[in-house]
Scaffold this motif. Structure first.
Motif, PDB file in Angstrom:
ATOM      1  N   LEU A  96      32.412  35.391  44.740  1.00  0.00           N
ATOM      2  CA  LEU A  96      31.237  34.831  44.073  1.00  0.00           C
ATOM      3  C   LEU A  96      30.018  35.728  44.238  1.00  0.00           C
ATOM      4  O   LEU A  96      29.215  35.868  43.313  1.00  0.00           O
ATOM      5  CB  LEU A  96      30.934  33.441  44.622  1.00  0.00           C
TER       6      LEU A  96
ATOM      7  N   TRP B  46      30.621  26.908  44.353  1.00  0.00           N
ATOM      8  CA  TRP B  46      30.748  27.519  43.023  1.00  0.00           C
ATOM      9  C   TRP B  46      29.710  26.925  42.074  1.00  0.00           C
ATOM     10  O   TRP B  46      29.055  27.666  41.326  1.00  0.00           O
ATOM     11  CB  TRP B  46      32.148  27.301  42.446  1.00  0.00           C
TER      12      TRP B  46
ATOM     13  N   GLN C 263      29.701  34.425  36.461  1.00  0.00           N
ATOM     14  CA  GLN C 263      30.156  33.035  36.508  1.00  0.00           C
ATOM     15  C   GLN C 263      29.597  32.204  35.361  1.00  0.00           C
ATOM     16  O   GLN C 263      30.101  31.106  35.084  1.00  0.00           O
ATOM     17  CB  GLN C 263      29.777  32.399  37.857  1.00  0.00           C
TER      18      GLN C 263
END
Length: 304
Positions: A170, A97, A177
């Protein structure tokens, strides 16, 4: 995961198909990445000078360095792409991430882009796009605003990585993000923190990644040559610290599956130091180094 391949030097996700070739192809505009990269650069150049402050610069330095170390170098490159160490899945998710919020693209795009270039450079010849052969300005436009469409491309199989729901999320939302990051920075210090902690950070990371990659395939010191490879790598010593050790690129071409990239005295490698810290804490194991990988027959020492 595909990174845990039995061959530590393998290009893990790529599958050679009949007649696939890294030579023939055309460079086309990539609107998504081009508009993203251009927008981040424009925001940094236009709004950066208007919002600069000691706090904003500190946020830029801390977030850029932290994201490149934890996310790009350790999470994306050494863990997800090369599988050079193992760790708990929750930790891998956190690191990937962070790699995603570096702002270059999603995890699947990063894997495919890396592995295509890695495979192509090991062949006797490849397209100029994959070798960084063109002059610096052309290469900059190509790498940050375009993509290569090969006439006869290889296939890809991301294995468990490609089936991971978090990574699929993702990949779909990699641009979004930045939103929670921007929200937190705004609460901490207003728009100055947002501009320097998002726009300037993403732009510096994208441009820096391209620039060091360009130099690492053009000029610089070499310790090893890879037999049969049409593109040989070079080290970029001045960039060792800002890239967290990734700039020892000649070492990486020689031992691509190694978690340690800075191999020799004086070669700073903060990514390796962080993996050692994880190993000490019991959060990393099966850590590969050239000593544990065995001899690689295609290597010959480079002449001074």
């Amino acid at each position: 995961m595909s990174g845990d391949h039995h061959d530590p030097c393998a290009v893990n996700s790529l599958i050679e198909t009949p007649s696939c070739s890294p030579v023939e192809g055309r460079v086309v505009w990539d609107p998504a990445h081009s508009l993203w990269n251009g927008g981040m650069l424009a925001g940094a150049l236009v709004l950066g000078p208007l919002t600069i402050s000691p706090g904003a610069v500190a946020v830029f330095v801390a977030t850029t360095g932290g994201a490149i170390l934890l996310g790009h170098s350790v999470g994306f490159h050494r863990r997800l792409i090369h599988g050079s160490f193992k760790c708990p899945l929750w930790l891998e998710h956190v690191l990937v991430w962070i790699g995603t919020v570096v702002g270059m693209s999603g995890p699947f795009w990063m894997i495919r882009t890396h592995d295509l270039r890695d495979w192509a450079q090991r062949q006797s010849d490849c397209h100029d796009y994959l070798a960084h052969r063109r002059p610096i300005l052309i290469d900059a436009v190509w790498q940050m605003h375009c993509r290569l469409e090969l006439t006869h491309p290889p296939g890809f199989d991301l294995g468990k990585i490609g089936r991971d729901r978090f990574y699929r999320f993702l990949e779909r939302t990699w641009m979004l993000q930045q939103v929670p990051i921007a929200g937190g920075l705004y609460l901490m210090g207003g728009w100055g923190f947002v501009i320097w902690g998002v726009c300037a950070r993403v732009s510096a990371s994208v441009i820096g990644h391209w620039f060091v990659g360009h130099l690492a395939h053009r000029r610089g010191p070499q310790s090893w040559l890879v037999e049969g490879a049409g593109v040989q790598a070079h080290d970029v010593p001045w960039a060792a610290l800002p890239t967290m050790g990734e700039a020892w690129h000649n070492n990486h071409h020689a031992f691509p599956g190694s978690a340690r990239i800075g191999l020799y005295p004086g070669q700073s490698d903060w990514g390796w130091r962080f993996i050692q810290l994880l190993e000490t804490a019991g959060l990393a194991w099966d850590v590969r180094t050239p000593e544990t990988m065995g001899a690689r027959k295609v290597l010959t020492p480079a002449k001074p």
